[in-house]
Scaffold this active site. Sequence first.
Site, PDB file in Angstrom:
ATOM      1  N   ARG A   2      -2.494  -7.256  -0.976  1.00  0.00           N
ATOM      2  CA  ARG A   2      -1.422  -6.365  -0.526  1.00  0.00           C
ATOM      3  C   ARG A   2      -0.105  -6.929  -1.058  1.00  0.00           C
ATOM      4  O   ARG A   2      -0.095  -7.930  -1.750  1.00  0.00           O
ATOM      5  CB  ARG A   2      -1.392  -6.247   1.000  1.00  0.00           C
ATOM      6  CG  ARG A   2      -1.149  -7.558   1.734  1.00  0.00           C
ATOM      7  CD  ARG A   2      -1.279  -7.364   3.232  1.00  0.00           C
ATOM      8  NE  ARG A   2      -1.051  -8.604   3.952  1.00  0.00           N
ATOM      9  CZ  ARG A   2       0.137  -9.065   4.329  1.00  0.00           C
ATOM     10  NH1 ARG A   2       1.215  -8.384   4.035  1.00  0.00           N
ATOM     11  NH2 ARG A   2       0.266 -10.191   4.987  1.00  0.00           N
ATOM     12  N   ARG A   6       5.832  -7.573  -4.955  1.00  0.00           N
ATOM     13  CA  ARG A   6       6.979  -8.402  -4.565  1.00  0.00           C
ATOM     14  C   ARG A   6       7.432  -9.378  -5.636  1.00  0.00           C
ATOM     15  O   ARG A   6       8.568  -9.846  -5.614  1.00  0.00           O
ATOM     16  CB  ARG A   6       6.655  -9.190  -3.294  1.00  0.00           C
ATOM     17  CG  ARG A   6       6.360  -8.334  -2.085  1.00  0.00           C
ATOM     18  CD  ARG A   6       6.326  -9.161  -0.827  1.00  0.00           C
ATOM     19  NE  ARG A   6       5.347 -10.224  -0.903  1.00  0.00           N
ATOM     20  CZ  ARG A   6       5.279 -11.229  -0.026  1.00  0.00           C
ATOM     21  NH1 ARG A   6       6.149 -11.317   0.965  1.00  0.00           N
ATOM     22  NH2 ARG A   6       4.348 -12.151  -0.133  1.00  0.00           N
ATOM     23  N   ARG A  15      14.530  -3.010  -4.320  1.00  0.00           N
ATOM     24  CA  ARG A  15      14.737  -3.501  -2.960  1.00  0.00           C
ATOM     25  C   ARG A  15      16.136  -4.066  -2.730  1.00  0.00           C
ATOM     26  O   ARG A  15      16.599  -4.150  -1.588  1.00  0.00           O
ATOM     27  CB  ARG A  15      13.710  -4.591  -2.635  1.00  0.00           C
ATOM     28  CG  ARG A  15      12.344  -4.067  -2.295  1.00  0.00           C
ATOM     29  CD  ARG A  15      12.269  -3.594  -0.838  1.00  0.00           C
ATOM     30  NE  ARG A  15      12.278  -4.739   0.066  1.00  0.00           N
ATOM     31  CZ  ARG A  15      13.273  -5.043   0.882  1.00  0.00           C
ATOM     32  NH1 ARG A  15      14.354  -4.295   0.898  1.00  0.00           N
ATOM     33  NH2 ARG A  15      13.203  -6.098   1.672  1.00  0.00           N
ATOM     34  N   ASP A  51       4.325  -0.479   5.656  1.00  0.00           N
ATOM     35  CA  ASP A  51       4.224  -1.699   6.449  1.00  0.00           C
ATOM     36  C   ASP A  51       3.406  -1.413   7.696  1.00  0.00           C
ATOM     37  O   ASP A  51       3.457  -0.302   8.240  1.00  0.00           O
ATOM     38  CB  ASP A  51       5.607  -2.219   6.841  1.00  0.00           C
ATOM     39  CG  ASP A  51       5.552  -3.635   7.382  1.00  0.00           C
ATOM     40  OD1 ASP A  51       5.509  -4.580   6.564  1.00  0.00           O
ATOM     41  OD2 ASP A  51       5.511  -3.803   8.612  1.00  0.00           O
ATOM     42  N   TYR A 128       2.421  -8.753  17.423  1.00  0.00           N
ATOM     43  CA  TYR A 128       3.832  -8.609  17.058  1.00  0.00           C
ATOM     44  C   TYR A 128       4.641  -7.980  18.183  1.00  0.00           C
ATOM     45  O   TYR A 128       5.789  -8.358  18.419  1.00  0.00           O
ATOM     46  CB  TYR A 128       3.965  -7.761  15.792  1.00  0.00           C
ATOM     47  CG  TYR A 128       3.743  -8.518  14.513  1.00  0.00           C
ATOM     48  CD1 TYR A 128       4.684  -9.440  14.046  1.00  0.00           C
ATOM     49  CD2 TYR A 128       2.600  -8.307  13.750  1.00  0.00           C
ATOM     50  CE1 TYR A 128       4.480 -10.133  12.872  1.00  0.00           C
ATOM     51  CE2 TYR A 128       2.386  -8.998  12.569  1.00  0.00           C
ATOM     52  CZ  TYR A 128       3.330  -9.913  12.124  1.00  0.00           C
ATOM     53  OH  TYR A 128       3.124 -10.606  10.958  1.00  0.00           O
TER      54      TYR A 128
END
Length: 322
Positions: A2, A6, A15, A51, A128
């Site tokens: 995943r 980035r 970004r 996300d 979370y």
Amino acid sequence: MRQAGRYLPEFKEVRANRDFFEVCRTPELASQLTLQPIERFPLDAAIIFSDILVIPQVMGMDVTMHPGEGPIITNPLCQPDDIARVKLDADVSQLQYVAEAIKLTKKKLNGRVPLIGFAGAPWTIMAYMIEGKGSKEWTLPKQWLYKYPEASHKLLSSITDITIQYLIMQAKAGANALQVFDSWASVLSPKLFRVFILPYLNRIADTLKSVLGDSFPLLLFPKGAHFALEEIGHSKYDVISLDWTIDPSYARSILKGKTLQGNLDPCALYGNEESIKTEVKEMIEKFGTRAYIANLGHGLYPTHEVEKVGCFIDAVHNFTNK
């Protein structure tokens, strides 16, 4: 496995000066980031940019992403009474922007490769929501399992139902497969895994297979849950993704009849090209080339070099085509 883009300079450019969740909520940008690795490399699938924490957001929690810190939930759940603050029957139509990103990406892909949708597993999402941020020990959510088991099941059940609706929405938008990420499965004991993780993972798979059909591909990444492979093997997930701490030969012996995905340590890509090729060769020899999807054992890091990622992908193709 995943966070595929980035490390790319074009990803960082998009970004820059943009809020993370603003990008997630903008279908054109989410689609653009999804496609960047596909435009760079001969990959066999794309995974939609989003996300896992969009689920707490739709349940009414305030989730923000902080550079260098990760996600922060400013109003975490501290005790069972706090559950009244969240929407246990949240409307997933608020996540329509993900569906729109999938539709747009499918159009741009034009059949080149399949597109994977995803969601976080109920335990990972609950962790979370209680901890309020990333953690090494996850002490606060684990306390709930011992102190407030009924409240924990109530919350997990709600997250599960919302997640099922969300995944069905992604499939109807055009996702060719769906993956469930249980990033923090490793922090629970085998007993707690069987009580607080497995039933909800199974409910997701059972319902999705019932609604979407037995042939619709489902993937599960239970990170670090090497102790539960036998139970996982009885689930309806077609593909089990493995992290780098699990020996492929052992996983093969337990997960018979499953396709396996993984599991090179992402840090192996910091080595030189020869060492990367050696690691890939050894990985593929252990897994074999049947019922296997070559991948890393977790996501790529922002500090990975583009050339090393390309070396990994080329090595996979070279060794699997022999």
